[in-house]
Design an enzyme around this catalytic site. Structure first.
Site, short mmCIF file in Angstrom:
data_model
loop_
_atom_site.label_atom_id
_atom_site.label_comp_id
_atom_site.label_asym_id
_atom_site.label_seq_id
_atom_site.Cartn_x
_atom_site.Cartn_y
_atom_site.Cartn_z
N GLU A 418 0.81 -1.22 0.00
CA GLU A 418 0.00 0.00 0.00
C GLU A 418 0.85 1.27 0.00
O GLU A 418 0.78 2.09 0.91
CB GLU A 418 -0.94 0.01 1.21
CG GLU A 418 -2.03 -1.06 1.16
CD GLU A 418 -3.18 -0.72 0.22
OE1 GLU A 418 -3.09 0.31 -0.48
OE2 GLU A 418 -4.16 -1.48 0.20
N GLU A 488 -3.90 -10.60 -0.27
CA GLU A 488 -4.74 -10.54 0.93
C GLU A 488 -6.17 -10.87 0.52
O GLU A 488 -6.67 -10.33 -0.47
CB GLU A 488 -4.73 -9.13 1.56
CG GLU A 488 -3.40 -8.73 2.12
CD GLU A 488 -3.38 -7.31 2.69
OE1 GLU A 488 -4.44 -6.79 3.10
OE2 GLU A 488 -2.28 -6.72 2.72
C1 IPT Z 1 -5.11 -3.84 3.65
C2 IPT Z 1 -3.72 -3.70 4.17
O1 IPT Z 1 -2.78 -4.09 3.22
C3 IPT Z 1 -3.47 -4.49 5.41
O2 IPT Z 1 -2.28 -4.04 5.99
C4 IPT Z 1 -4.60 -4.36 6.36
O3 IPT Z 1 -4.74 -3.03 6.72
C5 IPT Z 1 -5.84 -4.80 5.69
O4 IPT Z 1 -6.10 -4.02 4.58
C6 IPT Z 1 -7.04 -4.67 6.59
O5 IPT Z 1 -6.93 -5.28 7.80
S1 IPT Z 1 -5.46 -2.33 2.84
C7 IPT Z 1 -7.20 -2.17 2.61
C8 IPT Z 1 -7.49 -0.74 2.22
C9 IPT Z 1 -7.72 -3.04 1.57
#
Ligand code: IPT
Length: 957
Positions: A418, A488
């Protein structure tokens, strides 16, 4: 005239990575060079600003008289009971003004002092370096009064030459640590801000003639079965690998037959790099990672990531993890069928990577880089697109790659997380590709894939992933050539994530989809005397993101949450399907490399959930991708006419390094016949006696039709329709979600405050019928609800008919009845278990006979919310009652009401009352992943539509 009276702290806001540190190099523990750990108790003084105190504390002979003590590795804000400040949690917002590279004048600064005696036998020849494995966020270092330099890059190693400065006997190491620095702009990961020297500090002897740095290249040619080893070292020496008969000079390649390293078969060869001055132990894994035919291939085969994102976390020590905790993570991952870790969002403690090599996990090693807070200004001034910052970015990339390059487990280098897009990232990718062409580069933030070797996304919906799998997503030419991963997905915040099985189906169906990484491994709850576990806001932060920091597959104490159990089932490396009626089982090996020879198979046959016979099942040692059909034995002869099913399990045939023989890797269940439904002839007739109505074993209030007792069991609160649940984090959804967030809509509609209007109580010939209308205050919609009670004299049947009225635009949270029992503790049931399940989190729910206590049914989410439902329940016994379902139902019981659960913010807000509240549900709404990703798929919606369901009550005495 202006003049400074304070020490210079310009380096704090300098965009450079620092000065004085040695160039990065491979991290290892030497076999014969001495080292001295400087971990332990240090003296600490915390000041409110970077320049509050002068530098005299670093001088020899300084008297740290009244300074506090702090444990290193550690974070000072997690020690001293708040005396040294508190942790701060923000997701992506910087907890200071976005004014790069400047940081607030209030800048907690910890001066650290460590006095140590150089061991009397410390070698006098050669040199020595002082290594810091992690300091957040900026440190300035002195040894015996001489300044060594200063550095940024919190989760990266920094070394200084100190040979000349060491003295026999007493030495004084002084470290000034600033919480905020220019580096903080590059470290905006979603986690607690925790200043301190949180990883090891070590003094390393560097004998004359010891290598400065070395690079192990160990590839595997799957067409010949040979590995090629070449160890490059800046100081010449010999490389030996006894098991392979290798003895070659550094820089010289040698090719021999080897067993390859994979995450499934982590074959490591012990070797030694011997130079004139030092013997360096090597753990060599031969494997080749390539991008070929649009796929990530290792040793010639496409791999499927069954991964998780791992932050370093310990509920008391923050990011200061000991080796046993790291090992626990790896063992838990292996035992739950995971095969991959993304080290979100920074290089982990190096010992963790040793464990990944040893036990077998694919690793995406991620750089310590995130500038997420700039999204608030549309990425304007983003450091990754500003050349002034590029040296810092390149320094971070180099410190990751050089430190970690000798780990076979690492298949991808990740530029960070990010951070938008920009020239700095491109520079990092170019440097990495040049330095290590034998691995691939990952970064999620650039959907055009300019710099990357994989198209990576986070939280893409099933629909979008399916489209990408079919190559319908378009995109740049480069992207279209690349494989896809979800770096993710499956946001494991609170109850959930839902929909994992549906993702896995897609990953396995489309070649281009090479799997994903659940967000995330562990809840970052901070152990707290009054709250159980603290989360954002609990330390009085003015800006915070609440419990968004608790979104792991394991609780803060590393107890697996139901999400991990579900994930284990969903990613089983062996598929066991069957047809219980004709006794056929199909076994498919879903490993990428391993055959099934490590597994033993067992069958068992259950009648009404109780195992009546079991035995072993001969399954061939199938190669990856192969399937076999296997016959079950003849069904056991058993006079009982109950419900029959088969269960087949794949177990470890022998002890492994990560689990014992008998550990269950995969399982399947198949029905061998239909369930006989409870049939209760309505032979009894309701009899009115004053203010009471009796029907079979039951007594009712004649005026309200409320059930009062069944046999000797008093019912504290009569069963009535219930549609509410304490909304989950995934029901509530993230604030930026544009999709429908039902948690909010349900509350707006008033489903948490339904009113019950009694229409009539009719005692007929064969039934007591109670008509009601259940509806939220202030709204027109309602649920016309009829309770029909019948009995055969011994048992009591309740049939609930629900007809929605009005325009229901939202699904229901749940649909069933709730009642209260004054006494209940032990619970036994026949149905899904042993853990909780919801419509889209039920893969791991195994049908059987299960026992628990009411307390044992609860899942202790850090922020309390709906939990603990058991799926497919045929019958349950508790509090002297037996309840059978027609059809099967969802069962929940707890010592507090849904309303109390809904209001609780921490575990400790929940205290047991004197009633056990029981929910028997005909339906539940799905869970989804909307706390960050998509909501439940439509097939898991609980639509408001006409429904009818029954329960049969009897007493167990
Ligand atoms: C995404 C991040 O990469 C991760 O660090 C964490 O914050 C996660 O979300 C949520 O728990 S960023 C999100 C804007 C998709």
């Amino acid at each position: 005239m202006s003049y400074r009276t304070t020490p210079s702290v310009d380096y704090v806001e300098d965009v450079s990575p620092g000065s004085g540190a040695l160039p990065p190099r491979a991290w290892y523990a030497s076999s014969d060079a001495r080292s001295l750990s400087l971990n332990g108790s240090w003296r600490l003084r915390v000041s409110a600003t970077a320049d509050a105190e002068d530098e005299s504390f670093a001088e020899e002979g300084y008297d740290a008289g009244n300074w506090a003590e702090v444990t290193v590795p550690g974070h000072w804000v997690l020690q001293g009971d708040g005396a040294f400040g508190s942790p701060i949690y923000t997701n992506h917002l910087y907890p200071f003004p976005v004014d790069p590279p400047y940081v607030p004048t209030e800048n907690p600064t910890g001066d650290h002092l460590r006095v140590f005696d150089l061991p009397t036998d410390w070698p006098s020849d050669g040199g020595a370096v002082l290594r810091f494995d992690g300091v957040e966020s900026c440190a300035r270092v002195w040894l015996n009064g001489t300044e060594l330099g200063e550095f940024k890059g919190s989760r990266l190693a920094h070394e200084f030459t100190v040979g000349e400065l060491l003295k026999p006997g007493r030495n004084v190491l002084a470290v000034r640590v600033h919480q905020w620095s220019a580096g903080s702009y590059l470290e905006d990961q979603d986690q607690w801000w925790l200043p301190g020297i949180f990883r090891d500090v070590t003094l390393l002897h560097r004998p004359a003639g010891s290598p400065g740095d070395f690079f192990v290249h160990a590839s595997y040619d799957h067409t010949t079965g040979e590995g090629t080893l070449r160890v490059d070292s800046d100081v010449e020496g010999r490389v030996t690998v006894p098991a392979l008969g290798i003895d070659v000079a550094t820089g010289e390649p040698i090719t021999v037959a080897v067993e390859p390293w994979t995450a499934e078969t982590p074959r490591l060869y012990d070797g030694v790099l011997a130079t004139e001055g030092e013997r360096v132990p090597l753990r060599i894994g031969f494997r080749t990672v390539v991008l070929e035919d649009g796929l990530v291939k290792v040793n010639g085969r496409a791999i499927l990531f069954r991964g998780v994102n791992r932050h370093e976390w310990h509920p008391r020590h923050g990011r200061a993890l000991d080796l046993e905790t790291m090992r626990e993570d790896v063992l838990l991952m292996k035992r739950h069928n995971l095969n991959a870790v993304r080290t979100s969002h920074y290089p982990p403690h190096p010992a963790f990577l040793d464990l990944c090599d040893e036990y077998g996990l694919w690793v995406i090693d991620e750089c310590d880089l995130e500038t997420h807070g700039f999204v608030e200004q549309d990425w304007r001034d983003n450091p990754v697109d500003d050349e002034r910052w590029t040296p810092a970015l390149l320094d971070r990339a180099a410190r990751m790659v050089e430190r970690d390059k000798n780990h076979p487990s690492i298949v991808f280098w990740s530029l960070g997380n990010e951070a938008g897009t920009g020239r700095g990232l491109t520079a990092m990718a170019e440097w990495i590709h040049g330095r290590d062409p034998e691995r691939l580069v990952h970064y999620e933030g650039d959907w055009n894939c300019r710099d990357t070797d994989v198209y990576s996304r986070m939280y893409a919906s099933h629909e979008e992933v399916a489209g990408i799998g079919q190559r319908l997503d378009g995109g740049t030419h480069k992207r279209r050539e690349l494989p896809f991963i979800q770096c993710e997905y499956g946001h494991a915040m609170g109850n959930g994530p839902g929909g994992l099985a549906d993702y896995q189906e897609l990953f396995e169906k489309h070649e281009r989809l090479q799997g994903g990484f659940i967000w995330e491994w562990i809840d970052h709850g901070v152990e707290h005397a009054e709250l159980g576990y603290a989360y954002g806001g609990d330390f009085g932060e003015e800006l915070h993101d609440g419990n968004f920091v608790c979104d792991g597959l394991v609780f803060p104490d590393r107890t697996p949450s139901p999400g991990l159990i579900e994930y284990k089932k969903v990613i089983e490396p062996v598929l066991i399907e069957g047809d219980g009626t004709n006794g056929t089982v199909w076994v498919t090996n879903k490993h990428d490399f391993a055959d099934l020879s490590a597994l033993a198979f067992e069958w068992s046959c259950q009648v009404d959930g109780e195992t009546v016979e079991s035995g072993s099942l001969a399954v061939p040692a199938l190669a990856p991708g192969e399937s076999a059909e296997v016959k079950l034995p003849e069904p056991p002869v058993d006079g009982r006419g109950g419900e029959r099913q088969w269960t087949v399990r794949a177990l470890l045939a022998d002890d492994t390094s990560w689990a014992a023989k008998g550990h269950v890797v995969a399982w399947g269940q198949f029905a061998a016949g239909a369930r006989p439904l409870p049939s209760i002839p309505a032979t009894d007739r309701p009899v009115r006696d004053g203010d009471r109505i009796t029907l079979g074993p039951a007594g009712f209030d004649a005026r309200t039709g409320a059930l009062l007792s069944i046999g000797g069991v008093a019912v504290g609160a009569a069963p009535r329709l219930d549609v509410w649940r304490a909304t989950t984090d995934n029901d509530d959804g993230a604030e930026w979600q544009t999709d429908t967030r039902y948690g909010m809509l349900w509350r707006t509609l008033g489903l948490h405050r339904m009113r019950h209007r009694l229409v009539s109580v009719e005692a007929g010939d064969d039934a007591l019928t109670v008509r009601t209308r259940v509806a939220p205050a202030a709204r027109e919609v309602g649920l016309d609800t009829v309770y029909r009670w019948t009995s055969d004299g011994e048992r009591l049947r309740l049939t609930v008919s629900v007809t929605p009225e009005g325009d229901w635009t939202v699904p229901l949270p749940r649909l069933g009845v709730r009642f209260g029992l004054p006494e209940a503790d032990r619970v036994e049931w026949f149905g899904g278990g042993p853990g909780e399940a919801y419509p889209d989190t039920r893969a791991a729910s195994m049908v059987g006979r299960w026992q628990s206590t009411v307390d044992g049914l609860q899942t202790p989410y850090v922020r309390p919310q709906e939990n603990g439902a058991r799926a497919d329940v045929r019958w349950v016994e508790l509090g002297g009652l037996r309840i059978e379902g027609d059809p099967e139902f969802w069962f929940t019981a707890r010592r507090w009401t849904t309303e109390q659960l809904d209001a609780a913010r921490h575990r400790t807000d929940l205290t047991a009352g004197d009633t056990v509240w029981v929910n028997l549900d005909h339906g539940l709404h799905g869970i989804g992943s909307q706390s960050c990703g998509p909501g439940p798929l439509p097939q898991y919606f609980l639509k408001a539509e006409p429904a009818e369901f029954s329960f049969v009550f009897s007493t167990t005495e």
